[in-house]
Design a protein around this motif. Structure first.
Motif, PDB file in Angstrom:
ATOM      1  N   PHE A  47       1.086  -1.360  -0.327  1.00 24.10           N
ATOM      2  CA  PHE A  47      -0.127  -0.072   0.100  1.00 24.10           C
ATOM      3  C   PHE A  47       0.676   1.394  -0.037  1.00 24.10           C
ATOM      4  O   PHE A  47       0.395   2.519  -0.433  1.00 24.10           O
ATOM      5  CB  PHE A  47      -1.168  -0.399   0.698  1.00 24.10           C
ATOM      6  CG  PHE A  47      -1.582   1.163   1.347  1.00 24.10           C
ATOM      7  CD1 PHE A  47      -3.245   0.247   0.813  1.00 24.10           C
ATOM      8  CD2 PHE A  47      -1.232   2.161   1.421  1.00 24.10           C
ATOM      9  CE1 PHE A  47      -3.998   1.923   0.788  1.00 24.10           C
ATOM     10  CE2 PHE A  47      -3.236   3.264   1.438  1.00 24.10           C
ATOM     11  CZ  PHE A  47      -4.059   2.927   1.552  1.00 24.10           C
ATOM     12  N   LEU A  58       0.977   4.304  -3.093  1.00 24.82           N
ATOM     13  CA  LEU A  58       0.572   5.092  -2.983  1.00 24.82           C
ATOM     14  C   LEU A  58       2.220   6.304  -2.732  1.00 24.82           C
ATOM     15  O   LEU A  58       1.412   7.666  -2.870  1.00 24.82           O
ATOM     16  CB  LEU A  58       0.639   5.432  -0.803  1.00 24.82           C
ATOM     17  CG  LEU A  58      -0.375   6.899  -0.214  1.00 24.82           C
ATOM     18  CD1 LEU A  58      -1.714   7.442  -0.820  1.00 24.82           C
ATOM     19  CD2 LEU A  58      -0.092   6.861   0.809  1.00 24.82           C
ATOM     20  N   THR A  87       2.516   9.332  -5.831  1.00 22.31           N
ATOM     21  CA  THR A  87       2.515  11.433  -5.142  1.00 22.31           C
ATOM     22  C   THR A  87       4.330  11.252  -5.593  1.00 22.31           C
ATOM     23  O   THR A  87       4.287  12.516  -5.902  1.00 22.31           O
ATOM     24  CB  THR A  87       2.103  10.694  -3.717  1.00 22.31           C
ATOM     25  OG1 THR A  87       1.132  10.003  -3.895  1.00 22.31           O
ATOM     26  CG2 THR A  87       2.140  12.138  -3.550  1.00 22.31           C
ATOM     27  N   TRP A 138       4.427  12.151  -8.583  1.00 21.34           N
ATOM     28  CA  TRP A 138       3.740  13.492  -9.461  1.00 21.34           C
ATOM     29  C   TRP A 138       4.455  14.614  -9.048  1.00 21.34           C
ATOM     30  O   TRP A 138       4.702  15.828  -9.784  1.00 21.34           O
ATOM     31  CB  TRP A 138       2.459  13.372  -9.170  1.00 21.34           C
ATOM     32  CG  TRP A 138       1.664  13.737  -9.970  1.00 21.34           C
ATOM     33  CD1 TRP A 138       1.139  14.724  -9.893  1.00 21.34           C
ATOM     34  CD2 TRP A 138       1.647  14.464 -11.185  1.00 21.34           C
ATOM     35  NE1 TRP A 138       0.368  15.290 -10.426  1.00 21.34           N
ATOM     36  CE2 TRP A 138       0.381  14.881 -11.648  1.00 21.34           C
ATOM     37  CE3 TRP A 138       1.639  13.020 -12.172  1.00 21.34           C
ATOM     38  CZ2 TRP A 138      -0.128  15.693 -13.021  1.00 21.34           C
ATOM     39  CZ3 TRP A 138       1.200  13.297 -13.440  1.00 21.34           C
ATOM     40  CH2 TRP A 138       0.256  14.166 -13.306  1.00 21.34           C
ATOM     41  N   LYS A 174       5.543  17.486 -11.785  1.00 16.32           N
ATOM     42  CA  LYS A 174       5.034  18.663 -12.317  1.00 16.32           C
ATOM     43  C   LYS A 174       4.097  19.519 -10.859  1.00 16.32           C
ATOM     44  O   LYS A 174       3.972  20.519 -10.981  1.00 16.32           O
ATOM     45  CB  LYS A 174       3.062  17.841 -12.647  1.00 16.32           C
ATOM     46  CG  LYS A 174       3.176  16.973 -13.528  1.00 16.32           C
ATOM     47  CD  LYS A 174       3.158  17.743 -14.730  1.00 16.32           C
ATOM     48  CE  LYS A 174       2.542  16.877 -15.487  1.00 16.32           C
ATOM     49  NZ  LYS A 174       2.144  17.334 -17.389  1.00 16.32           N
ATOM     50  N   LEU A 175       5.021  19.381  -9.782  1.00 20.88           N
ATOM     51  CA  LEU A 175       3.880  20.480  -8.855  1.00 20.88           C
ATOM     52  C   LEU A 175       5.799  20.397  -7.893  1.00 20.88           C
ATOM     53  O   LEU A 175       5.555  20.420  -6.774  1.00 20.88           O
ATOM     54  CB  LEU A 175       3.929  19.692  -7.538  1.00 20.88           C
ATOM     55  CG  LEU A 175       1.960  19.751  -8.488  1.00 20.88           C
ATOM     56  CD1 LEU A 175       1.310  18.171  -7.431  1.00 20.88           C
ATOM     57  CD2 LEU A 175       0.947  20.254  -8.423  1.00 20.88           C
ATOM     58  N   TRP A 202       5.376  22.217  -4.282  1.00 14.00           N
ATOM     59  CA  TRP A 202       4.788  20.965  -3.038  1.00 14.00           C
ATOM     60  C   TRP A 202       4.971  20.282  -2.132  1.00 14.00           C
ATOM     61  O   TRP A 202       4.718  20.207  -1.083  1.00 14.00           O
ATOM     62  CB  TRP A 202       3.344  20.235  -3.616  1.00 14.00           C
ATOM     63  CG  TRP A 202       2.370  21.049  -3.925  1.00 14.00           C
ATOM     64  CD1 TRP A 202       2.044  22.193  -5.474  1.00 14.00           C
ATOM     65  CD2 TRP A 202       1.251  20.740  -3.409  1.00 14.00           C
ATOM     66  NE1 TRP A 202       0.892  22.139  -5.286  1.00 14.00           N
ATOM     67  CE2 TRP A 202      -0.201  22.065  -4.554  1.00 14.00           C
ATOM     68  CE3 TRP A 202       0.303  20.191  -3.025  1.00 14.00           C
ATOM     69  CZ2 TRP A 202      -1.714  21.975  -4.686  1.00 14.00           C
ATOM     70  CZ3 TRP A 202      -0.811  20.124  -2.879  1.00 14.00           C
ATOM     71  CH2 TRP A 202      -1.887  21.220  -3.386  1.00 14.00           C
ATOM     72  N   LEU A 259       5.444  18.004   0.952  1.00 13.36           N
ATOM     73  CA  LEU A 259       4.619  16.814   1.330  1.00 13.36           C
ATOM     74  C   LEU A 259       6.066  16.563   2.537  1.00 13.36           C
ATOM     75  O   LEU A 259       5.651  15.756   3.494  1.00 13.36           O
ATOM     76  CB  LEU A 259       4.912  16.277  -0.235  1.00 13.36           C
ATOM     77  CG  LEU A 259       3.838  15.528  -1.357  1.00 13.36           C
ATOM     78  CD1 LEU A 259       3.096  14.525  -0.400  1.00 13.36           C
ATOM     79  CD2 LEU A 259       3.096  16.902  -0.718  1.00 13.36           C
ATOM     80  N   ILE A 274       4.509  16.882   6.110  1.00 14.49           N
ATOM     81  CA  ILE A 274       3.690  16.028   6.169  1.00 14.49           C
ATOM     82  C   ILE A 274       4.175  14.760   6.604  1.00 14.49           C
ATOM     83  O   ILE A 274       4.045  14.207   7.613  1.00 14.49           O
ATOM     84  CB  ILE A 274       2.416  15.980   4.795  1.00 14.49           C
ATOM     85  CG1 ILE A 274       1.678  16.761   5.282  1.00 14.49           C
ATOM     86  CG2 ILE A 274       1.526  14.808   5.489  1.00 14.49           C
ATOM     87  CD1 ILE A 274       0.445  16.900   3.708  1.00 14.49           C
ATOM     88  N   THR A 275       5.137  14.489   6.098  1.00 15.65           N
ATOM     89  CA  THR A 275       5.841  13.029   6.050  1.00 15.65           C
ATOM     90  C   THR A 275       7.144  13.099   7.103  1.00 15.65           C
ATOM     91  O   THR A 275       7.093  11.683   8.031  1.00 15.65           O
ATOM     92  CB  THR A 275       6.420  12.607   4.741  1.00 15.65           C
ATOM     93  OG1 THR A 275       7.834  14.071   4.162  1.00 15.65           O
ATOM     94  CG2 THR A 275       5.792  12.533   3.510  1.00 15.65           C
ATOM     95  N   VAL A 288       1.879   2.662   7.804  1.00 17.22           N
ATOM     96  CA  VAL A 288       2.305   3.347   6.707  1.00 17.22           C
ATOM     97  C   VAL A 288       2.388   4.622   6.450  1.00 17.22           C
ATOM     98  O   VAL A 288       3.386   4.753   6.866  1.00 17.22           O
ATOM     99  CB  VAL A 288       0.886   3.573   5.301  1.00 17.22           C
ATOM    100  CG1 VAL A 288       0.940   4.519   4.070  1.00 17.22           C
ATOM    101  CG2 VAL A 288       0.932   1.797   4.770  1.00 17.22           C
ATOM    102  N   LEU A 318       6.039   6.245   6.502  1.00 20.07           N
ATOM    103  CA  LEU A 318       5.891   7.631   5.653  1.00 20.07           C
ATOM    104  C   LEU A 318       7.140   7.819   5.281  1.00 20.07           C
ATOM    105  O   LEU A 318       7.850   8.551   4.626  1.00 20.07           O
ATOM    106  CB  LEU A 318       4.488   8.284   5.961  1.00 20.07           C
ATOM    107  CG  LEU A 318       4.020   9.146   5.139  1.00 20.07           C
ATOM    108  CD1 LEU A 318       3.885   7.653   3.216  1.00 20.07           C
ATOM    109  CD2 LEU A 318       2.970   9.699   5.155  1.00 20.07           C
ATOM    110  N   TYR A 342       9.262   7.721   2.196  1.00 25.97           N
ATOM    111  CA  TYR A 342       8.796   8.330   1.412  1.00 25.97           C
ATOM    112  C   TYR A 342       9.960   9.735   1.064  1.00 25.97           C
ATOM    113  O   TYR A 342      10.129   9.724  -0.207  1.00 25.97           O
ATOM    114  CB  TYR A 342       8.079  10.028   1.900  1.00 25.97           C
ATOM    115  CG  TYR A 342       7.724  11.331   0.955  1.00 25.97           C
ATOM    116  CD1 TYR A 342       6.502  10.982   0.182  1.00 25.97           C
ATOM    117  CD2 TYR A 342       8.570  12.274   0.864  1.00 25.97           C
ATOM    118  CE1 TYR A 342       6.381  12.067  -0.268  1.00 25.97           C
ATOM    119  CE2 TYR A 342       8.561  12.733  -0.044  1.00 25.97           C
ATOM    120  CZ  TYR A 342       7.199  12.973  -1.210  1.00 25.97           C
ATOM    121  OH  TYR A 342       7.311  14.297  -1.924  1.00 25.97           O
TER     122      TYR A 342
END
Ligand SMILES: Nc1ncnc2c1ncn2[C@@H]1O[C@H](COP(=O)(O)OP(=O)(O)OP(=O)(O)O)[C@@H](O)[C@H]1O
Ligand SMILES: [Mg+2]
Lengths: 263, 279, 354
Positions: A69, A73, A77, A80, A84-85, A88, A92, A95-96, A139, A143, A147
């Motif tokens: 999982f 996930l 992410t 991406w 593209k981002l 951000w 991220l 958060i991680t 998860v 993270l 990540y």
């Protein structure tokens, strides 16, 4: 320079002693089950215990599910965001990092209150739902490692060029992710996976509070009731952790290197 | 308007559901009473002696194990990177640090019971060979000192792992430039090396603090419920509502978030102050 | 020669079994600007680091201002040093970097400030604009100027620079090396400058030490090194060199291809009939017959490189290829490949290599 070396060896020696003593002691203790002789009895007792087999299997499955999982996930992410981002990324990263700051016991406490039988999403109402919730919790716990590992792996390859090249050959997003990106970050993903495995296999708080029959609570129970078996368990757990780290070292030999990057 | 942001929505949704909302639930809950009305009673109730004592001992253990972990880990990393130890030591030490920093929880408690417990190998060796009875001298593995000693087993390697890259980044030219400008090694450390390493050290400390503060498993397996540190109190509360007030449990957890939050806020603040020179 | 200010005497250095510097001798006068020039790995940095005190010589002595410093620590030697790159303390501002040496010496605040201002003035960076910046806010060239100012601020007796320009781009490199030289002259500080760029060494040094394999091959002025190389290595390493192979005949005559060159001096240790190597700088050779030249060879144009004001022409003469330079003349087109030409030079410019 000579003085310098002396202190270095001293710090190192004291540190090494502190780390080696518990390992020796534990190994020694685990062999003392039969009075007056060193025997691996404690290990046989543990390994033959059906509850050991059940909980260990449960935790292994849980770890595998968490890894699957987590990869699903995190990889798309992180990819991406790189592609593209880029703006951000700090979000991220923040958060991680949170799971390192918010204690797991607080997170699982939140789960119990948020997803109880009388809530809008009664995950704890069924065994399967609770398993799912526990897996989600794991998860979250993994993270920070997952990540970071994947993001570092992506940094080493030129995501944009690879993507454009694949697109110009007519590849769709699923193809790009599974056939182009994933193989290139496979080593990073594996590193993250082994750490996740090491974390999940012995995790205690979440499993205990969600009341799932996993390896962590089993070890705790055994520790409260037995003398020598816990030491055997500690040796086994250490070996598992060591195995995970050795595997990480092993697979990172195959990592693509970033131009000019040190690691 | 680009729709690229949609790509991170699954992740954000997941983080919202299983990280942010659960935490918010705790925070909001600690300001509510059983009827769901706003109240400060739960927070006020934290200030009873038994709970304050639990926080206090938790903070002491976390600070002590983080400080010692930073110190010893830093010295070991320094010895390895700059102290002239043979190069072949590096790889095994880093691998071992990776293992030991992940070897936490229940098995770690078992290992330390087998080492420093009443019948632990070190305890017995010290007693039988050297005539030193550490338990008679007041040591107890189920205590502040014992728990700190145990936590160091993952705190030190964590420091080594974080500080090694930072020490690798210390350029030889800086030390040589300082020395040829007349600085003693001490002056070099005070004016150049420590200020450069300071942010990493602070970050390590904050992480180690949170790490120790939230740890339940090791303490629980080591001491059962006999040592009343906050995470164990909370664990018991969640399991059996020992405080007889579910909302006090929220407040207890909220207090934990606040303390690790403060630790990290201090870290970020100090780091910003000490890192003006970084891009 | 007056009493040397800095004297490196019979200095050796071995790392384990490998000797990287052997019997190195050098006397430097006060205020002199010396360059160490040599290929990578020849031991330039090692000698410099021994002077600075970062490496301990395996043998020999280093004397500065009449005092034996061989056993002293770097922080007791009162030497300034500029490193290749990135040696500024990243956590200190420009002003703090420059004042570092004074601060550790316990100099008073006010004096530090005035010396820092003076140094910023010398390196032509306005204090108001740069004083409070951090190194990351500076260009590479500015960083190296600050590094120079930092090294000079405590008024050292000797200044050492280890390839201080090699991380910079070509334009900055040229302007900064001239600035370093003019500051050095103004302060009159004894300086050793390490480089592997011969143009750099030739253009700014009082004397050059050409190093090879851990030894000083030749010590001399740019003029001497270039025009009278002492060894074959120096001749080949410094500048472009044409080497002509020929057979030695009687009375110093050498047969090169179809032509003949009469040497000014008869070589001592070769016999007639031996093959000898003759060396010539490109600028000593003329295309066509130049008045006053006593040696003429026939050849064919092999290559033409237009370099701007100068045209470098390569001519095949016998078995050898000879490079020579002619000035660009807008009125006459450059020679074309395949043209039959003659080249001439003075036999006095020929160096005999052995
Ligand atoms: N600490 C050391 N241990 C072993 N060998 C060394 C050490 N330092 C230098 N050497 C060797 O000594 C030789 C001379 O090195 P040095 O750095 O002085 O060369 P250099 O002339 O400065 O070259 P460059 O132009 O590349 O800087 C080299 O072959 C190098 O490998
Ligand atoms: Mg060098």
């Amino acid at each position: 320079m000579k003085i310098n070396r002396f202190w270095s060896w001293l710090f190192f020696g004291v540190g090494a002693l502190y780390f080696v003593l518990p390992l020796i002691s534990t190994a020694e203790f685990s062999l003392k089950m039969r009075r007056g002789a060193y025997t691996p009895d404690a290990y046989w007792t543990v390994l033959a215990d059906p509850r050991f087999q059940q909980t260990f299997t449960y935790s292994v499955l849980m770890a595998l599910a968490t890894i699957a999982f987590g990869v699903l996930l995190v990889v798309p992410t992180a990819y991406w965001v790189r592609l593209k981002l880029p703006r951000w990324r700090p979000v991220l990263e923040f958060i991680t990092l949170l799971p390192l700051i918010i204690p797991p016991i607080v997170i699982v406490f939140g789960y119990i209150r948020l997803y109880n039988t009388s809530s809008w999403l009664p995950l704890t109402g069924s065994a399967m739902g609770t398993n799912l919730l526990l897996m989600f919790g794991y998860v979250i716990l993994s993270l920070p490692y997952m990540y970071r590992a994947v993001d570092t792996g992506l940094r080493a390859i030129d995501v944009a060029t690879l993507t454009e090249a694949a697109q110009s050959l007519g590849a769709g997003w699923v193809t790009i992710l599974t056939r182009v990106i994933l193989p290139n970050v496979a080593v990073a993903v594996l590193s993250g996976a082994f750490i996740t495995f090491a974390i999940v296999i012995g995790e205690f708080v979440m499993a205990a509070l969600l009341n799932r029959p996993s390896f962590g609570p089993y070890m705790q129970l055994l520790g409260a009731n037995r003398a020598y078996e816990p030491a055997a368990l500690a040796v086994i757990a250490f070996a598992i952790t060591w195995g995970c780290m050795a595997l990480i070292q092993f697979v990172s030999k195959f990592a693509p290197r970033a131009p000019g990057a040190q690691h | 308007m680009s729709l690229a942001w949609l790509g991170v929505m699954p992740f954000l949704l997941f983080a919202l559901l299983f990280l942010v909302l659960p935490t918010m639930q705790i925070i909001v809950g600690s300001f509510r009473n059983a009827a769901g009305e706003f109240t400060l009673d739960n927070i006020v109730n934290l200030f009873q002696p038994s709970i304050m004592a639990a926080y206090w001992i938790s903070i002491r253990i976390s600070v002590a194990s983080a400080l010692l972990g930073c110190l010893v880990g830093f010295l070991m990393a320094w010895a390895m990177v700059l102290g002239g130890l043979p190069g072949w030591l590096r790889s095994p030490l880093l691998t071992f640090s990776g293992v030991a920093s992940n070897f936490a929880g229940i098995p770690l408690a078992f290992a330390f019971l087998a080492t420093f417990g009443r019948l632990g190998l070190v305890t017995l060796i010290l007693r039988d060979w050297f005539g030193i009875n550490i338990y008679a001298m007041g040591f107890n593995i189920l205590s502040f000192g014992g728990l700190t000693l145990t936590y160091l087993f993952f705190q030190i390697p964590l420091t080594i792992l974080i500080m090694t890259p930072a020490l690798d980044g210390m350029r030889r030219e800086w030390r040589e430039a300082a020395s040829i400008l007349g600085a003693s090694p001490f002056q070099y450390w005070r004016m150049v090396a420590l200020p450069i390493l300071w942010p990493s050290l602070l970050g390590t400390f904050a992480l180690l603090f949170a790490n120790a503060f939230g740890a339940v498993a090791t303490a629980y397996a080591l001491t059962g419920s006999s040592l009343s540190i906050v995470p164990i109190l909370l664990f018991a509360q969640i399991r059996g509502d020992v405080l007889q007030d579910p909302h006090l449990g929220y407040a207890l957890a909220f207090g934990m978030i606040v303390i690790t939050g403060i630790a990290n806020f201090i870290y970020i603040w100090l780091r910003a102050r000490s890192e003006r020179w970084v891009k | 020669m007056p009493e040397p200010f800095l004297s490196i005497q019979h200095v050796r250095k071995s790392f384990g079994a490998t000797t990287v510097v052997q019997d190195f001798n050098l006397d430097v006068e006060a205020g002199e600007f010396i360059s160490f020039l040599g290929p990578s790995g020849c031991g330039k940095t090692t000698v410099l680091r021994m002077v600075a005190g970062f490496e301990e010589p395996s043998g020999g002595r280093i004397v500065i201002g009449g005092k034996d410093v061989t056993g002293l620590k770097p922080n007791q030697r009162n030497i300034g040093m500029v490193f290749q790159a990135y040696a500024l303390f990243p956590n200190l501002t420009v002003a703090q970097n420059i004042g570092f040496g004074l601060k550790v010496a316990g100099v008073a605040r006010a004096e530090i400030d005035s010396r820092v201002a003076e140094m910023l003035d010398i390196i032509k960076l306005p204090a108001s604009e740069f004083g409070a910046r951090y190194p990351y806010q500076l260009s590479g060239g500015q960083q190296q100027r600050i590094a120079l100012a930092r090294a000079l601020a405590p008024r050292p007796k000797v200044l050492l620079l280890d390839e201080p320009l090699s991380a910079l781009d070509a334009k900055v490199r040229v302007s900064l090396r001239e600035e370093i030289r003019s500051i050095q002259k103004k302060l009159g500080i004894t300086t050793i400058f390490v480089t592997h760029d011969q143009e750099e060494a030739l253009s700014i040094s009082d004397r050059i030490v050409v190093m090879y394999g851990g030894k000083a091959e030749q010590v001399g002025t740019a003029f001497e090194i270039y025009n009278r190389p002492a060894t074959r290595f120096v001749a080949g390493f410094v500048g472009t060199l044409n080497v002509l192979e020929g057979r030695l005949g009687n009375a110093g005559k050498v047969q090169v291809g179809s032509g003949e060159i009469v040497l000014r001096e008869e070589p001592a240790d070769v016999r007639s009939g031996d093959i000898v190597s003759l060396a010539l700088r490109p600028e000593a050779i003329a295309l066509g017959r130049r008045a006053g030249d006593d040696a003429v060879l026939a050849g064919e144009i092999a290559d033409v490189h237009f370099l701007g004001s100068v045209i470098r022409v390569r001519v095949r003469a016998g078995d050898s290829i000879v490079s020579l330079d002619t000035f660009n003349n807008p009125a006459t087109p450059p020679p074309r490949i395949g043209d039959k030409v003659e080249i001439s030079f003075s036999s006095g410019d020929v160096m005999l290599l052995n």
